[in-house]
Motif scaffolding. Structure first.
Motif, mmCIF file in Angstrom:
data_model
loop_
_atom_site.group_PDB
_atom_site.id
_atom_site.type_symbol
_atom_site.label_atom_id
_atom_site.label_comp_id
_atom_site.label_asym_id
_atom_site.label_seq_id
_atom_site.Cartn_x
_atom_site.Cartn_y
_atom_site.Cartn_z
ATOM 1 N N VAL A 132 0.752 -1.223 -0.035
ATOM 2 C CA VAL A 132 0.021 0.270 0.021
ATOM 3 C C VAL A 132 0.952 1.207 -0.041
ATOM 4 N N PRO A 133 0.304 2.258 -0.423
ATOM 5 C CA PRO A 133 1.202 3.524 -0.396
ATOM 6 C C PRO A 133 1.724 3.932 1.144
ATOM 7 N N THR A 134 2.926 4.454 1.013
ATOM 8 C CA THR A 134 3.479 4.562 2.463
ATOM 9 C C THR A 134 2.883 5.867 2.914
ATOM 10 N N ASN A 135 2.411 6.690 2.162
ATOM 11 C CA ASN A 135 1.754 8.083 2.639
ATOM 12 C C ASN A 135 0.272 8.009 3.158
ATOM 13 N N ASP A 136 -0.247 6.488 3.105
ATOM 14 C CA ASP A 136 -1.672 6.316 3.722
ATOM 15 C C ASP A 136 -1.561 6.914 4.932
ATOM 16 N N PRO A 137 -2.663 7.490 5.501
ATOM 17 C CA PRO A 137 -2.729 8.104 6.872
ATOM 18 C C PRO A 137 -2.796 6.764 7.561
ATOM 19 N N ASN A 138 -3.272 5.752 7.529
ATOM 20 C CA ASN A 138 -3.250 4.659 8.419
ATOM 21 C C ASN A 138 -1.722 4.050 8.577
ATOM 22 N N VAL A 139 -1.150 4.027 7.273
ATOM 23 C CA VAL A 139 0.300 3.555 7.608
ATOM 24 C C VAL A 139 0.961 4.605 8.506
ATOM 25 N N GLN A 140 0.934 5.840 8.094
ATOM 26 C CA GLN A 140 1.593 6.946 8.743
ATOM 27 C C GLN A 140 1.142 6.751 10.398
ATOM 28 N N ASP A 141 -0.104 6.553 10.689
ATOM 29 C CA ASP A 141 -0.308 6.184 12.318
ATOM 30 C C ASP A 141 0.387 5.005 12.876
ATOM 31 N N ALA A 179 5.453 -0.444 2.784
ATOM 32 C CA ALA A 179 4.310 -0.884 3.742
ATOM 33 C C ALA A 179 3.397 -1.788 3.175
ATOM 34 N N LYS A 180 3.246 -2.889 3.994
ATOM 35 C CA LYS A 180 1.946 -3.772 3.612
ATOM 36 C C LYS A 180 1.118 -4.233 4.649
ATOM 37 N N ILE A 181 -0.051 -4.341 4.199
ATOM 38 C CA ILE A 181 -1.113 -4.877 5.125
ATOM 39 C C ILE A 181 -1.628 -6.392 4.716
#
Length: 209
Positions: A130-139, A166-168
């Motif tokens: 997933v994008p590294t600047n995704d808000p959930n990734v940042q959190d 980032a991976k989910i």
């Protein structure tokens, strides 16, 4: 004047092309080859297409799926565009990954759902980038740094320089994040691989470093 005429000519040409796309951005023209696929960040357009895909699937199967969020989106140029979407969808109280394909021809006001299937049907899926600047990734990254700092005996705090990857993975009622973080502590820069879980209430828990 010449620049304006050239710009007008290109825009008119774009209107007559079915097998390509032209965009004007800071006076630079971005042209995509037929069949090319590109990744891009979520936008209002992508959210709308994701909602359309879920609604069409609900109508087709008489289901009650609800879109949670868009995890990944790719755009493929054909006779129009095909959007490849990876969606997190609430299905009977469980969050599940689905893959959808939506075909769009904007000049004809045409939009069609080509495919909608559980991501588990594809053995290559599981952990999704997933994008590294995704808000959930940042959190999640910020929580990881805070947890690492609490466990550390160093006088120097951790400073996040970059989220490299980032991976989910969605598992029942929680989400796992696998992050590769570039951190600085004092004068030393290091990469750390961390795994964090997030429950349905939004609470994060560090699994490992």
């Amino acid at each position: 004047m010449n620049t304006l005429r050239s710009l007008t000519a290109v825009i008119v040409l774009c209107l007559f092309l079915e097998l390509g796309v032209c965009r004007v951005r800071d006076d630079n023209f971005i042209r995509m080859k037929l069949g090319g696929v590109r990744d891009f960040l979520n936008s209002a357009e992508i959210q709308s297409l994701a909602q359309f895909a879920v609604q069409q699937q609900n109508q087709k199967e008489n289901a009650f799926l609800e879109l949670a969020r868009v995890l990944k989106a790719k755009e493929q140029v054909v006779a129009g565009k095909i959007y490849h979407l990876t969606l997190e969808v609430a299905d009977a109280g469980q969050n599940t990954l689905y893959e959808a394909k939506v075909w769009v021809k904007p000049w004809l006001n045409f939009k069609k759902l080509l495919e909608f299937k559980p991501a588990s049907d594809d053995p290559t899926l599981g952990w999704q980038t997933v994008p590294t600047n995704d808000p959930n990734v940042q959190d999640a990254a910020n929580h990881a740094i805070k947890s690492m700092q609490q466990r550390s005996n160093s006088l120097f705090p951790f400073e996040l320089l970059e989220i490299l990857l980032a991976k989910i993975k969605v598992i029942e009622d929680y989400i796992k994040f696998e992050l590769l973080l570039k951190l600085r502590r004092g004068n030393k820069e290091e990469n750390f691989k961390v795994e964090i879980s997030q429950n349905k209430e939004g609470k994060f828990l560090m699994n490992y470093v």
